[in-house]
Design a protein around this motif. Structure first.
Motif, PDB file in Angstrom:
ATOM      1  N   ILE A   1      29.274  43.257  37.472  1.00  0.00           N
ATOM      2  CA  ILE A   1      28.026  43.754  38.050  1.00  0.00           C
ATOM      3  C   ILE A   1      28.382  44.622  39.251  1.00  0.00           C
ATOM      4  O   ILE A   1      29.159  44.197  40.113  1.00  0.00           O
ATOM      5  CB  ILE A   1      27.108  42.593  38.475  1.00  0.00           C
ATOM      6  CG1 ILE A   1      26.748  41.724  37.261  1.00  0.00           C
ATOM      7  CG2 ILE A   1      25.846  43.111  39.162  1.00  0.00           C
ATOM      8  CD1 ILE A   1      25.993  40.454  37.607  1.00  0.00           C
ATOM      9  N   LEU A   2      27.841  45.829  39.311  1.00  0.00           N
ATOM     10  CA  LEU A   2      28.118  46.731  40.429  1.00  0.00           C
ATOM     11  C   LEU A   2      26.973  46.694  41.426  1.00  0.00           C
ATOM     12  O   LEU A   2      25.818  46.978  41.077  1.00  0.00           O
ATOM     13  CB  LEU A   2      28.325  48.162  39.923  1.00  0.00           C
ATOM     14  CG  LEU A   2      29.441  48.376  38.903  1.00  0.00           C
ATOM     15  CD1 LEU A   2      29.609  49.867  38.621  1.00  0.00           C
ATOM     16  CD2 LEU A   2      30.760  47.774  39.389  1.00  0.00           C
ATOM     17  N   LYS A   3      27.286  46.377  42.670  1.00  0.00           N
ATOM     18  CA  LYS A   3      26.278  46.265  43.725  1.00  0.00           C
ATOM     19  C   LYS A   3      26.394  47.453  44.675  1.00  0.00           C
ATOM     20  O   LYS A   3      27.451  47.669  45.273  1.00  0.00           O
ATOM     21  CB  LYS A   3      26.475  44.958  44.508  1.00  0.00           C
ATOM     22  CG  LYS A   3      25.456  44.719  45.624  1.00  0.00           C
ATOM     23  CD  LYS A   3      25.704  43.371  46.269  1.00  0.00           C
ATOM     24  CE  LYS A   3      24.694  43.092  47.367  1.00  0.00           C
ATOM     25  NZ  LYS A   3      24.910  43.962  48.554  1.00  0.00           N
ATOM     26  N   GLY A   4      25.296  48.209  44.776  1.00  0.00           N
ATOM     27  CA  GLY A   4      25.297  49.355  45.663  1.00  0.00           C
ATOM     28  C   GLY A   4      24.958  50.652  44.965  1.00  0.00           C
ATOM     29  O   GLY A   4      25.188  51.737  45.501  1.00  0.00           O
ATOM     30  N   VAL A   5      24.379  50.570  43.776  1.00  0.00           N
ATOM     31  CA  VAL A   5      23.985  51.771  43.031  1.00  0.00           C
ATOM     32  C   VAL A   5      22.641  52.274  43.568  1.00  0.00           C
ATOM     33  O   VAL A   5      21.681  51.506  43.662  1.00  0.00           O
ATOM     34  CB  VAL A   5      23.886  51.470  41.521  1.00  0.00           C
ATOM     35  CG1 VAL A   5      23.336  52.675  40.763  1.00  0.00           C
ATOM     36  CG2 VAL A   5      25.243  51.066  40.977  1.00  0.00           C
TER      37      VAL A   5
ATOM     38  N   VAL B   1      29.369  48.523  32.220  1.00  0.00           N
ATOM     39  CA  VAL B   1      29.183  47.392  33.124  1.00  0.00           C
ATOM     40  C   VAL B   1      28.011  46.556  32.619  1.00  0.00           C
ATOM     41  O   VAL B   1      27.158  47.028  31.862  1.00  0.00           O
ATOM     42  CB  VAL B   1      28.951  47.851  34.580  1.00  0.00           C
ATOM     43  CG1 VAL B   1      30.108  48.712  35.069  1.00  0.00           C
ATOM     44  CG2 VAL B   1      27.633  48.577  34.738  1.00  0.00           C
ATOM     45  N   ASP B   2      27.964  45.311  33.048  1.00  0.00           N
ATOM     46  CA  ASP B   2      26.962  44.394  32.506  1.00  0.00           C
ATOM     47  C   ASP B   2      25.627  44.457  33.227  1.00  0.00           C
ATOM     48  O   ASP B   2      24.592  44.091  32.654  1.00  0.00           O
ATOM     49  CB  ASP B   2      27.515  42.969  32.550  1.00  0.00           C
ATOM     50  CG  ASP B   2      28.731  42.801  31.656  1.00  0.00           C
ATOM     51  OD1 ASP B   2      28.552  42.765  30.430  1.00  0.00           O
ATOM     52  OD2 ASP B   2      29.859  42.740  32.174  1.00  0.00           O
ATOM     53  N   ALA B   3      25.630  44.899  34.472  1.00  0.00           N
ATOM     54  CA  ALA B   3      24.390  45.013  35.246  1.00  0.00           C
ATOM     55  C   ALA B   3      24.693  45.784  36.518  1.00  0.00           C
ATOM     56  O   ALA B   3      25.862  45.970  36.886  1.00  0.00           O
ATOM     57  CB  ALA B   3      23.810  43.643  35.584  1.00  0.00           C
ATOM     58  N   ILE B   4      23.646  46.252  37.177  1.00  0.00           N
ATOM     59  CA  ILE B   4      23.793  46.907  38.473  1.00  0.00           C
ATOM     60  C   ILE B   4      22.831  46.279  39.473  1.00  0.00           C
ATOM     61  O   ILE B   4      21.812  45.696  39.085  1.00  0.00           O
ATOM     62  CB  ILE B   4      23.540  48.426  38.398  1.00  0.00           C
ATOM     63  CG1 ILE B   4      22.138  48.720  37.840  1.00  0.00           C
ATOM     64  CG2 ILE B   4      24.619  49.115  37.574  1.00  0.00           C
ATOM     65  CD1 ILE B   4      21.756  50.191  37.880  1.00  0.00           C
ATOM     66  N   VAL B   5      23.178  46.408  40.744  1.00  0.00           N
ATOM     67  CA  VAL B   5      22.274  45.998  41.811  1.00  0.00           C
ATOM     68  C   VAL B   5      21.890  47.247  42.587  1.00  0.00           C
ATOM     69  O   VAL B   5      22.747  47.922  43.165  1.00  0.00           O
ATOM     70  CB  VAL B   5      22.928  44.986  42.776  1.00  0.00           C
ATOM     71  CG1 VAL B   5      21.896  44.514  43.809  1.00  0.00           C
ATOM     72  CG2 VAL B   5      23.505  43.799  42.017  1.00  0.00           C
ATOM     73  N   VAL B   6      20.600  47.569  42.577  1.00  0.00           N
ATOM     74  CA  VAL B   6      20.098  48.659  43.408  1.00  0.00           C
ATOM     75  C   VAL B   6      20.068  48.138  44.841  1.00  0.00           C
ATOM     76  O   VAL B   6      19.290  47.249  45.186  1.00  0.00           O
ATOM     77  CB  VAL B   6      18.700  49.106  42.957  1.00  0.00           C
ATOM     78  CG1 VAL B   6      18.159  50.199  43.879  1.00  0.00           C
ATOM     79  CG2 VAL B   6      18.744  49.605  41.517  1.00  0.00           C
ATOM     80  N   SER B   7      20.964  48.674  45.661  1.00  0.00           N
ATOM     81  CA  SER B   7      21.148  48.129  47.019  1.00  0.00           C
ATOM     82  C   SER B   7      21.720  49.195  47.924  1.00  0.00           C
ATOM     83  O   SER B   7      22.574  49.983  47.510  1.00  0.00           O
ATOM     84  CB  SER B   7      22.103  46.922  46.965  1.00  0.00           C
ATOM     85  OG  SER B   7      22.440  46.481  48.273  1.00  0.00           O
ATOM     86  N   ASN B   8      21.235  49.236  49.165  1.00  0.00           N
ATOM     87  CA  ASN B   8      21.852  50.091  50.180  1.00  0.00           C
ATOM     88  C   ASN B   8      22.501  49.239  51.269  1.00  0.00           C
ATOM     89  O   ASN B   8      22.595  49.641  52.427  1.00  0.00           O
ATOM     90  CB  ASN B   8      20.846  51.092  50.762  1.00  0.00           C
ATOM     91  CG  ASN B   8      19.604  50.419  51.341  1.00  0.00           C
ATOM     92  OD1 ASN B   8      19.642  49.265  51.778  1.00  0.00           O
ATOM     93  ND2 ASN B   8      18.500  51.137  51.355  1.00  0.00           N
ATOM     94  N   HIS B   9      22.929  48.039  50.887  1.00  0.00           N
ATOM     95  CA  HIS B   9      23.646  47.125  51.778  1.00  0.00           C
ATOM     96  C   HIS B   9      22.768  46.708  52.964  1.00  0.00           C
ATOM     97  O   HIS B   9      23.248  46.534  54.084  1.00  0.00           O
ATOM     98  CB  HIS B   9      24.939  47.775  52.282  1.00  0.00           C
ATOM     99  CG  HIS B   9      26.082  46.819  52.416  1.00  0.00           C
ATOM    100  ND1 HIS B   9      27.138  46.790  51.538  1.00  0.00           N
ATOM    101  CD2 HIS B   9      26.352  45.864  53.338  1.00  0.00           C
ATOM    102  CE1 HIS B   9      28.004  45.861  51.905  1.00  0.00           C
ATOM    103  NE2 HIS B   9      27.541  45.277  52.997  1.00  0.00           N
ATOM    104  N   GLY B  10      21.486  46.556  52.687  1.00  0.00           N
ATOM    105  CA  GLY B  10      20.573  46.126  53.742  1.00  0.00           C
ATOM    106  C   GLY B  10      20.470  47.107  54.891  1.00  0.00           C
ATOM    107  O   GLY B  10      20.178  46.733  56.029  1.00  0.00           O
ATOM    108  N   GLY B  11      20.695  48.404  54.601  1.00  0.00           N
ATOM    109  CA  GLY B  11      20.630  49.409  55.652  1.00  0.00           C
ATOM    110  C   GLY B  11      21.840  49.410  56.569  1.00  0.00           C
ATOM    111  O   GLY B  11      21.794  49.999  57.653  1.00  0.00           O
ATOM    112  N   ARG B  12      22.935  48.784  56.138  1.00  0.00           N
ATOM    113  CA  ARG B  12      24.111  48.644  56.997  1.00  0.00           C
ATOM    114  C   ARG B  12      25.206  49.669  56.692  1.00  0.00           C
ATOM    115  O   ARG B  12      26.269  49.622  57.293  1.00  0.00           O
ATOM    116  CB  ARG B  12      24.687  47.229  56.851  1.00  0.00           C
ATOM    117  CG  ARG B  12      23.773  46.157  57.425  1.00  0.00           C
ATOM    118  CD  ARG B  12      24.158  44.765  56.954  1.00  0.00           C
ATOM    119  NE  ARG B  12      25.452  44.329  57.442  1.00  0.00           N
ATOM    120  CZ  ARG B  12      25.672  43.787  58.646  1.00  0.00           C
ATOM    121  NH1 ARG B  12      24.667  43.650  59.503  1.00  0.00           N
ATOM    122  NH2 ARG B  12      26.872  43.369  58.991  1.00  0.00           N
TER     123      ARG B  12
END
Length: 394
Positions: free
Chosen positions: A255-259, A273-284
């Motif tokens: 799973i890729l986190k940060g797409v 890949v099996d899944a993605i996480v739509v994430s901007n790292h909590g604005g960090r």
């Protein structure tokens, strides 16, 4: 004089209580974002522009919030995001979060920078046919071979997915951390490194990333990397080489986190890949990045349902969960709220966070006229016009 909160019933009230209990430098570390913190603010503010179009005369006497992901059923579409060094918030840290996840039947991702070992967490969340999955988050090191022991340990401990954070080739410009570096007290350590396989990765500390960020010249930055022996976060991940290497290193789901763009979502599908996480790292990380809820619709359109989409960023209400599901998310991860609950009252506080969000989600569904989670989609949403009059359909 500040109002005394006795029985918190919202996530904001829990954060207020956590802020009172935590040392200032710990609260600031958890709560702050990068640069001017505009991305952090956008993550929350963007939800307010999205309105829910309620339908009436619908039987909502029974509301079903349950969902399925990777053939596992969860009571509601909320999971616990990876957060580093949770024993800074409570003496039991990740152990309390794991116990809460197990009791509630929700998914948990443990951070590679946790203050409890991945094996100890596994013992608290035994794999069962109808139990929640637990995943392991990893920052791939510059020398990827140094990450291999951790990947193998996670697989041996029964973790079912490897969550690779891909938005951190180096740390974002976290001004608060640069001015007041957070140092673990002597009784705490990064449990997945200390005492593990004797590699240079065992010596990794977040301070190395700060040294890299603060290096005044490129030559000095290169020296920081050399001194770290390849154990610093990798800045050379690529779609072809990294995914291929991960597939050769483990049979766990990837799973890729940060797409944050449709282009990268399409590449994630292309590379299997099996899944993605739509994430901007909590604005960090990148302060000029859009809010995650702004990026979600185009990413969902790009993937065309071929892989699950997970989502995090700014979620503080059950209605936020509703909006994310409507715009294409299959599961919503919560990070900071879990830390606020943990600081408030350990496992009980973490369970309270989940219960607050679940009840708010259930109530939102009922008031919107949707009895089943599978009925939520974007036709129930509208976008508040910038002139303040009327709403635009999504």
């Amino acid at each position: 004089m500040a109002e005394t909160i006795v029985n918190p019933v919202t996530i904001d009230e829990l954060e207020s209580l956590a802020r009172q209990k935590l040392p200032k430098n710990v609260y600031d570390y958890y709560a702050s974002g990068a640069d001017d913190q505009k991305c952090l603010i956008r993550n929350r503010a963007a939800f307010d522009r999205i309105l829910i179009r309620p339908r009436v005369m619908v039987d909502v006497s029974k509301v079903d919030t349950s969902t399925r992901l990777f053939s596992v059923e969860y009571p509601f579409p909320i999971a616990f995001a990876p957060s580093a060094m949770q024993k800074l918030a409570h003496p039991q840290g990740e152990e309390s979060v794991a116990r809460a996840a197990q009791r509630l039947g929700v998914n948990m991702t443990i951070s590679s920078q946790s203050t409890t070992s991945l094996e100890d967490i596994a013992s608290l969340m035994p794999n069962t046919p109808d139990g929640p999955e637990r995943w392991f988050q990893l920052y791939v090191t510059e020398n990827s071979a140094l990450s291999t022991p951790l990947i193998k340990r996670a697989a041996n401990a029964g973790y079912t997915a490897l969550v690779i954070t891909v938005d951190t080739p180096l740390l974002g410009n976290r001004i608060n951390e640069r001015k007041t570096p957070l140092v673990l007290p002597s009784n705490l350590h990064l449990a997945n490194y200390k005492g593990s396989e004797k590699t240079k990765a065992d010596n990794y500390r977040p301070s190395q990333e700060r040294q890299l960020l603060d290096a005044p010249t490129a030559a000095q930055a290169k020296q920081v990397v050399r001194d770290a022996g390849g154990s610093i976060h990798s800045s050379s991940l690529t779609w072809t080489e990294t995914i291929s290497w991960l597939r050769s290193a483990t049979s766990m789901k990837i799973i890729l986190k940060g797409v944050m763009t449709e282009e990268d979502a399409e590449l994630a599908v292309k590379h299997g890949v099996d899944a993605i996480v739509v994430s901007n790292h909590g604005g960090r990380q990148l302060d000029s990045a859009p809010a995650t809820i702004e990026a979600l619709p185009s990413i969902a359109a790009a993937t065309k349902g071929q892989i699950p989409i997970l989502f995090d960023g700014g979620v503080r209400h059950g209605s936020d969960v509703f909006k994310a599901i409507a715009l294409g998310a299959d599961l919503v991860l919560v990070g900071r709220p879990v830390l606020w609950g943990l600081a408030y009252d350990g496992q009980i506080g973490v369970e309270l966070v989940a219960n607050i969000l679940e009840r708010e989600l259930s109530r939102t569904m009922a008031l919107a006229g949707i009895p089943n989670i599978r009925g939520i989609d974007k036709k129930f949403l509208g976008l508040r016009r910038r002139d303040g009059f009327g709403i635009a359909r999504l």
